[in-house]
Write an enzyme that holds these catalytic residues in place. Structure first.
Site, short mmCIF file in Angstrom:
data_model
loop_
_atom_site.label_atom_id
_atom_site.label_comp_id
_atom_site.label_asym_id
_atom_site.label_seq_id
_atom_site.Cartn_x
_atom_site.Cartn_y
_atom_site.Cartn_z
N LYS A 5 -8.15 11.79 1.63
CA LYS A 5 -8.82 11.33 0.40
C LYS A 5 -9.98 10.39 0.76
O LYS A 5 -11.09 10.51 0.22
CB LYS A 5 -7.82 10.63 -0.53
CG LYS A 5 -6.86 11.60 -1.20
CD LYS A 5 -5.71 10.90 -1.95
CE LYS A 5 -4.74 11.96 -2.49
NZ LYS A 5 -3.58 11.41 -3.18
N GLN A 51 -0.59 5.88 -3.86
CA GLN A 51 -0.01 7.09 -3.29
C GLN A 51 1.50 7.11 -3.49
O GLN A 51 2.19 6.11 -3.23
CB GLN A 51 -0.38 7.18 -1.80
CG GLN A 51 0.03 8.48 -1.13
CD GLN A 51 -0.71 9.70 -1.65
OE1 GLN A 51 -1.85 9.61 -2.13
NE2 GLN A 51 -0.07 10.86 -1.58
N ASP A 72 -5.54 9.36 -11.25
CA ASP A 72 -4.46 10.33 -11.04
C ASP A 72 -3.95 10.87 -12.38
O ASP A 72 -3.25 11.88 -12.41
CB ASP A 72 -3.27 9.64 -10.35
CG ASP A 72 -3.18 9.96 -8.87
OD1 ASP A 72 -3.63 11.06 -8.47
OD2 ASP A 72 -2.66 9.12 -8.11
N1 GUN Z 1 1.85 12.23 -3.97
C1 GUN Z 1 1.84 13.58 -4.00
N2 GUN Z 1 0.83 14.02 -4.78
C2 GUN Z 1 0.20 12.93 -5.26
C3 GUN Z 1 -0.92 12.75 -6.11
O1 GUN Z 1 -1.54 13.70 -6.61
N3 GUN Z 1 -1.26 11.46 -6.36
C4 GUN Z 1 -0.58 10.41 -5.82
N4 GUN Z 1 -0.99 9.19 -6.14
N5 GUN Z 1 0.46 10.55 -5.04
C5 GUN Z 1 0.85 11.80 -4.75
#
Ligand code: GUN
Length: 298
Positions: free
Chosen positions: A53, A97, A120
């Site tokens: 990311k 995350q 998100d």
């Molecule tokens: N863990 C797995 N997929 C995601 C996501 O799309 N966003 C976040 N913040 N954590 C995750």
């Protein structure tokens, strides 16, 4: 017949070019779009996702700020950081995350993020807005899937869409988006009876369960569009250690009409839509309204 492959890397590259243009346009107005990423603990998969990311941000003209905490961090330290980032006008998006360590109340943490910076789309008010068909931010993975379907002009209206998996991150928001686009939606899960009965009816099949190669060719309707959201490590066999999806690609591609690979399918699009949401948040800050999310990324 062998299915056409829906290449997520290629589509991502195209979309990210447009996003980079939007970042440049913001820079001309002295705005640097910025995403804050919070990582707690030492889950190796989470570390890779966060690294990807952050790298994608840099390439697209989005500033990234990464805050890492040990697995025994106190929840209040993370909540304090979120409060600080909420109040910082130079930060447009905040992402924590998941998963968080067991001693964290993940809902409490997600609710602490300002809904206006919740790129998100996991805050309860954003989930509610999505359910009402008025999303402020669309969760990145389902958003990426919708962009993939759109890029291939897959007909959604009246289509039988079957989702395997009911997570808050993928299955549920995916169902809402497909419903919003007039598909007939079925959500299957671990307690569903006769899974294959459902999957064989699907014009659009979305696999998001986290079980390696669970969906096999004999569970797929000939000509169906198959979207594989799974990212699993193969535990044994000749490909041990390599990534695979929830779909058994080799048998599925002989039956499906269109299929996403793993890796190189949905994964890159998830990160692309995170960038899209961050740019959207930065543009909104300039008072430009909701166009980006409601009309796509162009
Ligand atoms: N863990 C797995 N997929 C995601 C996501 O799309 N966003 C976040 N913040 N954590 C995750």
């Amino acid at each position: 017949m062998t299915a056409r492959i829906l290449d997520g890397n290629a589509l991502s590259a195209t979309v990210r070019e447009r996003l980079a243009q939007r970042a440049k346009a913001l820079a001309k107005q002295d705005v640097t779009p910025a995403l804050a990423v919070i990582l707690v603990g030492d889950d190796p998969a989470s570390a890779v996702y966060v690294r990807n990311k952050v790298a994608a941000c840099e390439k697209t003209g989005v500033r990234s700020l990464k805050f890492s905490y040990p697995s025994d961090a106190s929840p209040s330290a993370v909540l304090d950081k979120i409060a600080e980032l909420n109040a910082d006008p130079s930060v447009h998006g905040i992402l924590v995350q998941l998963p968080l360590p067991a001693h964290f109340d993940a809902d409490l943490v997600l609710e602490a993020i300002s809904p206006l910076k919740d790129v998100d789309g996991f805050h309860a008010s954003n989930v509610g807005a999505l359910a009402q068909g008025k999303p402020l931010f669309i969760p990145c993975t389902p958003y990426g899937v919708m962009e993939m379907l759109r890029s291939e002009n897959v007909v959604l209206k009246g289509a039988e869409a079957v989702i395997v998996g009911r997570s808050n991150i993928v299955g549920k928001p995916m169902a809402l988006l497909l419903l919003q686009n007039s598909a007939t939606v079925t959500i299957c899960h671990s307690q569903s009876r006769d899974l294959a009965f459902h999957t064989r009816r699907a014009d659009i099949l979305i696999a998001a369960v986290g079980r390696p190669k669970m969906i096999t060719g004999n569970m797929i309707k000939p000509g169906a569009t198959v979207i594989d959201v799974g990212i699993n490590r193969q535990l044994d066999g000749p490909n041990a250690g390599k990534l695979c999806g929830d779909v058994d690609f080799e048998s599925a591609k002989e039956v499906a009409g269109l299929i996403t690979p793993v890796p190189g399918g949905v994964g890159p699009m998830t990160i692309t839509m995170l960038l899209a949401n961050t740019l959207e948040a930065a543009e909104r800050n300039l008072g430009r309204g909701l166009e980006g999310n409601l009309k796509g990324t162009s």
